[in-house]
Design an enzyme around this catalytic site. Structure first.
Site, mmCIF file in Angstrom:
data_model
loop_
_atom_site.group_PDB
_atom_site.id
_atom_site.type_symbol
_atom_site.label_atom_id
_atom_site.label_comp_id
_atom_site.label_asym_id
_atom_site.label_seq_id
_atom_site.Cartn_x
_atom_site.Cartn_y
_atom_site.Cartn_z
ATOM 1 N N PRO A 162 0.826 -1.208 0.000
ATOM 2 C CA PRO A 162 0.000 0.000 0.000
ATOM 3 C C PRO A 162 0.863 1.263 0.000
ATOM 4 C CG PRO A 162 -0.805 -1.584 1.612
ATOM 5 C CD PRO A 162 0.516 -2.095 1.127
ATOM 6 N N GLU A 163 0.425 2.266 -0.756
ATOM 7 C CA GLU A 163 1.151 3.523 -0.797
ATOM 8 C C GLU A 163 0.571 4.492 0.224
ATOM 9 O OE1 GLU A 163 2.729 4.813 -4.419
ATOM 10 O OE2 GLU A 163 2.511 2.876 -5.409
ATOM 11 N N LYS A 170 4.236 5.381 5.125
ATOM 12 C CA LYS A 170 3.607 4.063 5.160
ATOM 13 C C LYS A 170 3.464 3.531 6.579
ATOM 14 C CE LYS A 170 5.210 2.927 0.516
ATOM 15 N NZ LYS A 170 5.865 1.943 -0.362
ATOM 16 N N ARG A 199 12.733 -3.807 -7.426
ATOM 17 C CA ARG A 199 11.336 -3.535 -7.785
ATOM 18 C C ARG A 199 11.222 -3.270 -9.278
ATOM 19 N NH1 ARG A 199 8.155 -1.835 -3.537
ATOM 20 N NH2 ARG A 199 6.445 -2.224 -5.011
#
Length: 278
Positions: free
Chosen positions: A2-3, A52, A260
């Site tokens: 989640p951002e 976050k 990533r």
């Protein structure tokens, strides 16, 4: 993962649902049982996000620090007449008047003091969604680093709350090569990126999804079908590798950067070459 906008929405939802009332606190899974026993029956004072990281406040300067990580979920259920038995590995359960919330799969769920919370915040970069954020703190880190800007934007010590989607989309919107060294970025470019990011992330908090395309590139304007993806939202390059760019028609590329997947358009985001090397 989640951002930042997701965590801010979650903080707002927890505060709106539980703040000001006593809550039952339990750990059906058992891994948070000792801390839950200390908090059980206390008033939940509020919740806030920094990047976050989520902090749920209780009396005596105690906070539940949550980091969802890749697989965590914190589901809030309001307006219920009955609280069902927990399903699956519920690390933390909050129960209030007509509501409950279950946390599963989080990387971090810990009871911390104000000092410990402040230490987490001190290690984090500025959060574009916070009114007290200072973009110059991130700029000082960026302008001194020869690391790729595509990596710096994902470094939570540089900038808090930005994940893979916002990273890819912000760089595309500003036509910046993801591999461009931070030291070559100009201050004006950074401030334009910051202001854009603030607007995009605030819209994400409002809608609960990440939309980054400008009006002229929306499906209706381009006569194309809406994006179908479990992340939702209309985007330029994120997870669109092998597909045509909405702006120039070139094929969107992907590669790996710091573990990533990175997405970019090689025509709209041309390879940066320092003048000193030309």
């Amino acid at each position: 993962m989640p951002e930042g906008h997701t965590l801010h929405r979650l903080a707002d939802e927890l505060a709106a649902t539980f703040a000001g009332g006593a809550v039952r606190v339990a750990s059906p899974q058992g891994r948070f049982a000792d801390a839950a026993a200390l908090l059980d029956g206390q008033v939940l004072e509020g919740a806030e996000a920094w990047g976050k990281n989520l902090f749920v406040a209780f009396p005596a300067e105690r906070f539940v620090h949550v980091h969802l990580g890749l697989y965590g979920r914190f589901d809030v259920h309001a307006g219920v007449t009955e609280v069902p038995p927990p399903v699956g590995q519920v690390r933390l359960r909050l129960v209030g008047e007509g509501a409950y919330a279950d946390l599963r799969g989080a990387t971090t769920c810990a009871l911390v003091t104000t000092e410990q919370r402040d230490a987490v915040v001190a290690r984090s970069g500025p959060d574009p969604l916070r009114d007290d954020a200072d973009p110059d703190r991130a700029w000082e880190r960026i302008r001194r680093s020869r690391a790729p800007i595509g990596g710096l934007l994902m470094d939570q010590a540089v900038l808090a709350g930005v994940g893979n989607v916002y990273r890819a989309e912000l760089l595309f919107r500003h036509r910046i090569d993801p591999m461009r060294p931070g030291t070559t970025l100009r201050r004006g470019q950074w401030r334009a990126m910051w202001d854009d990011l603030v607007g995009l992330m605030r819209e994400g908090v409002r809608t609960g999804r990440i939309d980054t395309v400008r009006p002229e590139h929306e499906p209706e304007a381009m006569g194309r079908p809406p994006r179908k993806d479990d992340h939702g939202g209309e985007v330029y390059v994120y997870r669109r590798d092998g597909m045509p760019c909405h702006v120039c028609g070139s094929i969107v590329h992907t590669t790996e950067l710091q573990g990533r997947n990175l997405f970019w358009c090689p025509r709209c985001q041309r390879r940066f070459r320092s003048r000193s090397l030309q």
